[in-house]
Scaffold this active site. Structure first.
Site, PDB file in Angstrom:
ATOM      1  N   ASP A   1      64.892  22.407  32.925  1.00 14.60           N
ATOM      2  CA  ASP A   1      65.572  22.305  34.204  1.00 14.60           C
ATOM      3  C   ASP A   1      65.698  20.902  34.763  1.00 14.60           C
ATOM      4  O   ASP A   1      66.549  20.629  35.594  1.00 14.60           O
ATOM      5  CB  ASP A   1      64.675  23.052  35.212  1.00 14.60           C
ATOM      6  CG  ASP A   1      65.323  24.272  35.745  1.00 14.60           C
ATOM      7  OD1 ASP A   1      66.466  24.518  35.409  1.00 14.60           O
ATOM      8  OD2 ASP A   1      64.643  24.970  36.514  1.00 14.60           O
TER       9      ASP A   1
HETATM   10  C1  GLC Z   1      60.825  26.656  35.290  1.00 12.22           C
HETATM   11  C2  GLC Z   1      62.174  27.316  35.465  1.00 12.22           C
HETATM   12  C3  GLC Z   1      62.750  27.685  34.129  1.00 12.22           C
HETATM   13  C4  GLC Z   1      62.827  26.463  33.248  1.00 12.22           C
HETATM   14  C5  GLC Z   1      61.459  25.833  33.113  1.00 12.22           C
HETATM   15  C6  GLC Z   1      61.499  24.523  32.354  1.00 12.22           C
HETATM   16  O1  GLC Z   1      59.918  27.558  34.755  1.00 12.22           O
HETATM   17  O2  GLC Z   1      62.064  28.461  36.274  1.00 12.22           O
HETATM   18  O3  GLC Z   1      64.038  28.217  34.296  1.00 12.22           O
HETATM   19  O4  GLC Z   1      63.342  26.816  32.004  1.00 12.22           O
HETATM   20  O5  GLC Z   1      60.953  25.561  34.407  1.00 12.22           O
HETATM   21  O6  GLC Z   1      62.220  23.566  33.037  1.00 12.22           O
END
Ligand code: GLC
Length: 860
Positions: free
Chosen positions: A529
């Protein structure tokens, strides 16, 4: 209803009838052995743990060595006996309408979501989770129960906090969908059972009981307190929030009712209530009135003086404080039941009262039955009790929570779609519903929104890709191919397409969006993310996404093969080969795969980089997707072990960023050792377990499982990192300033989804395919056996695996219902019966086919 039991100390101890329901006791009890040696077959030797079990003695010894609590015998409850834990231990309770976070002192949040409308936090808390609440513990203070001895003026909390008066006994049982607190202070034994009934009413049910353990009558006041927050969870919150709030006492309903009426609002469900079955002698709806202007919840004015002031709340911090007065004779007890809930109109409080007050035990029995069914589904038995407890109980529970509530009520696309995959064996109807809902949030271009409730349209390029994995898992589990033809509208238009076409569109979008290296464009980000800067000008490419795409191509080719669409199958295979070639040509860094190329085609996750020279995501997925040659696979595993492995598992990246890099994005602005910037990320470790299993490296997979699993932690114990007894999103990284290896975001992790499929399908090896159930165990070499009772397409498969040669994988020889069976693909018997399958793991070269029967108790 309650019962008095004779305690060991001669005193009567208080127990709810249904508070210790031995959930699933009948399923958890070891049954009589049913599998018999097939005729003429030698019986297998009695179960004896092998060397690895001895080696992991630390694991077993540590099974109950959490410094602040322990599991009960059947593993369905975690019991905390010292409330003064360095960090709170969260439980999550939920049904279809609401969820609560209940800490071991009973405090925490209550959120609800009316239909498909935006979620609201009814109780306390602005932070998204209790263990990450930057506003401090005061924000979590709801469900407080103060007990005051009116003869002495002494008072304490049943919760222990916030008064923190030492108690003679404290116990919190964090169970499946419920929390039960017991506290004995000043000769008053008090219990507090909190649960959410199954179904779709946004309510919590509270059963309290007080027992006088002394020889003289006690004159007590009980004050029950919540803070009504009414915060829209993710989006709209009104200007000048408090001016729209009020709270009053509704005498007819014997309830405090609070509401918020902002001028503009997304929906009407802004009324909360706390109703009781016992006469309320006084109330407060204003925090200021209850607590006192210069006081805190440690010594609230109303409790101090022994009287609420009947002050309604208005333009205020609205609370619900109810006072009850009890005279309790020696040895007698006093029950008190409350229902906390949310609705769109005060007039509906009456029906909630009627429905629940007086019937809480019946609803608790429903919850116990639901739990028993959960625990009984796909039950394993292995030489490692921790593995069994996690697989049989808590991983299912975590996966179920995720499949309904995703990220605290915000159903982000990739998260909820992965959670759909996670419950494909447990609750395929839910998987189907998730898929359809997700497809309705996909644009006709193929791209999908990032999440809904409220909708977030940021163009994360991975969103729709997850559909492939979940859809294929669902089809293999159920055989429900009709789903592929179901018509579903695209988001924001009138166009509809079949489920299969939706998925094809998603993949076509990706293949049309490749960059200069022939890798897929990352756009706003991908699974990670926080890589928000890499493709902000539209040219950045993602190596991880390209690998995941390759794996999606493999899945699609298999599906097309099953549908006898040879042309499409060949096309997906060709596309897989093309992307795999691009990855292996342009993304190999010498010893591992790079993570991305930024808009200027500069590598990220390369030895050329000062920060984050290696990321975990492409490494574990290269193993999962099978795109790394054996030589590269072993090089990248070595690199991960050398550069990323900690005592608690692999870090997401190393070294963490210590300065902002706009070409990377948000990730580089986090403190080192936090979230994506160098924590031990549970999700990635589970993917690594999957990748290792696909290579047949079960011993190493087991090592990683033990590292990441709470309560299996060995070595010097820092109680802080054991904050949860369950998986969390991550452990803070070793480089973090002061929280090294502490857990962050308990329960909130996609790991549950993958653990729930990987450990059953690929570890124990009862893996659904389109044409059958493949028995292909991949066990730690020292496990002499393992078994599972797997339900699949209308039949039960009781599979007992024997591993006499101490292999990690290899060939398997099957006996089914007492007869030798060719190959290892079981048919869909679909006859509602149980079929006994004996599977013997054999080295590839061996030809002797001696069947083995497991002597230890089977797993049903
Ligand atoms: C958090 C988010 C998820 C993402 C992860 C890595 O858990 O909710 O969607 O893939 O972070 O960034």
């Amino acid at each position: 209803m309650s019962q008095i039991h004779q305690g060991q100390d001669g005193e009567n101890s208080l127990e709810f009838n249904a508070t210790h329901p031995q959930i699933g006791a009948e399923v958890l009890a070891e049954p009589a052995q049913t599998a018999q040696p097939p005729d003429g077959a030698p019986a297998m030797r009695a179960f004896r743990p092998g060397p690895l079990i001895r080696e992991s003695a630390g694991l077993s010894q540590n099974l109950d060595a959490h410094p602040y609590g322990h599991f009960n015998g059947d593993g369905t409850e975690f019991i905390i006996t010292n409330p003064d834990a360095p960090r709170a231990l969260d439980n999550f309770l939920w049904n279809d309408a609401c969820f609560s976070i209940v800490q071991h002192t009973g405090v925490g949040c209550f959120d609800f979501q009316p239909g498909d409308k935006e979620a609201i936090q009814l109780l306390t808390g602005i932070g998204r989770t209790c263990d990450f609440d930057v506003f401090g513990r005061d924000h979590l203070m709801s469900r407080l129960v103060y007990i005051r001895d009116n003869d002495t003026g002494t008072f304490w909390n049943l919760n222990w906090e916030p008064v923190c008066r030492p108690s003679e006994k404290f116990e919190c049982r964090q169970g499946l969908g419920y929390t039960i607190l017991t506290n004995k202070t000043e000769g008053i034994e008090a219990s507090f059972r909190i649960f959410i009934p199954p179904g779709s009413d946004p309510v919590e049910l509270w059963d309290l009981q007080l027992k006088n353990c002394r020889s003289s009558a006690r004159n007590l006041s009980v004050f029950v307190y919540v803070q009504f927050q009414f915060a829209f969870k993710w989006g709209f919150n009104s200007y000048g929030d408090s001016i729209y709030r009020e709270a009053h006492f509704n005498r007819e309903q014997n309830a405090v009712v609070a509401s918020k009426h902002p001028f503009c609002r997304p929906h009407d469900f802004l009324t909360g209530f706390l109703a009781s079955d016992q006469p309320v002698v006084a109330f407060d709806g204003s925090r200021d009135a209850f607590v006192g202007t210069y006081r805190t919840l440690k010594d609230p004015a109303a409790v101090q003086r022994g009287r609420c002031s009947n002050t309604p709340g208005s333009a205020d911090a609205t609370v619900g404080a109810l006072q009850f007065d009890f005279l309790i004779e020696p040895g007698a007890r006093k029950p008190l039941t409350l229902v906390l809930g949310a609705t769109d109109h005060e007039s509906k409080v009456a029906s909630f009262r009627e429905h629940y007050l007086g019937h809480t035990d019946a609803y608790f029995a429903q919850l116990a039955a639901q739990n028993a069914a959960l625990v009984a589904t796909n039950r394993v038995k292995t030489p490692d009790p921790l593995f069994d407890r996690m697989v049989n109980v808590w991983i299912k529970q975590g996966a179920s929570y995720g499949s309904r509530w995703g990220r605290w009520g915000w159903n982000g696309y990739r998260d909820i779609v992965q959670h759909g995959l996670g419950v494909s064996a447990l609750n395929p109807a839910r998987t189907r519903a998730i898929l359809l809902e997700a497809l309705r949030h996909q644009f006709s271009t193929g791209l999908a929104v990032r999440g809904w409730n409220p909708v977030d349209e940021k163009p994360y390029s991975d969103s729709a890709l997850w559909l492939v994995f979940t859809l294929c898992a669902y089809l293999k589990e159920t055989g429900d191919l009709a789903l592929l033809d179901e018509q579903v509208p695209y988001y924001g238009g009138d166009v509809s397409a079949s489920v299969l076409d939706h998925v094809r569109t998603a993949l076509d979008f990706l293949v049309k969006n490749k960059g200069v290296h022939g890798l897929i464009l990352i756009k706003f980000g991908d699974w990670n993310d926080s890589l928000t800067g890499v493709g902000k000008e539209g040219r950045g490419e993602s190596v991880w996404l390209s690998i995941a795409y390759a794996e999606a191509m493999r899945e699609m080719a298999a599906l097309m093969g099953h549908l006898s669409q040879a042309h499409a199958q060949a096309d997906y295979t060709r596309r897989r080969d093309a992307i795999a070639a691009a990855i292996n040509t342009h993304a190999w860094d010498g010893q591992w795969y790079r993570r991305c190329y930024d808009d200027d085609a500069q590598p990220i996750g390369s030895r050329e980089n000062r920060f984050a020279s290696i990321f975990m995501e492409p490494q574990c997925w290269a193993l999962i997707a099978g795109i790394a040659s054996p030589e590269r696979a072993s090089q990248l595993i070595d690199a991960c072990d050398r550069l990323l492995l900690t005592e608690l598992g692999y870090m997401l990246l190393s070294p963490p960023y210590t300065e902002l890099d706009p070409s990377v994005g948000r990730l580089s602005s986090m403190e080192p050792g936090i979230a994506e910037n160098g924590t031990v990320y549970t999700h990635l470790n589970v993917w690594m377990i999957l990748g290792l299993l696909r290579l047949g490296k079960a011993n190493k997979a087991y090592d990683i499982f033990k590292r990441i699993t709470p309560c299996s932690l060995s070595g010097p114990t820092d109680p802080k990192r054991n904050a949860s007894f369950l998986y969390s999103n991550c452990y803070y990284g070793p480089q973090h300033k002061n929280r090294r290896f502490q857990q962050e975001f308990s329960w909130i992790t996609g790991s549950y989804a993958w653990l729930n499929t990987v450990l059953i399908n690929e570890w124990i090896g009862a893996k659904p395919e389109y044409a059958g159930l493949r028995v292909q165990p991949c066990l730690p070499a020292a496990w002499p056996e393992a078994s599972i009772v797997r339900t699949w397409r209308g039949a039960t498969y009781h599979i007992q695996v024997g591993n006499p040669h101490h292999l990690e994988g290899g060939r398997v020889k099957l006996w089914v219902d007492g007869k030798p069976f060719p190959g290892n693909l079981l048919p869909a018997f679909a006859d509602g019966k149980t079929h006994d399958v004996i599977a013997t793991m054999l080295p590839h070269a061996e030809s002797s086919l001696t069947p083995q029967v497991i002597k230890n108790k089977p797993a049903r």
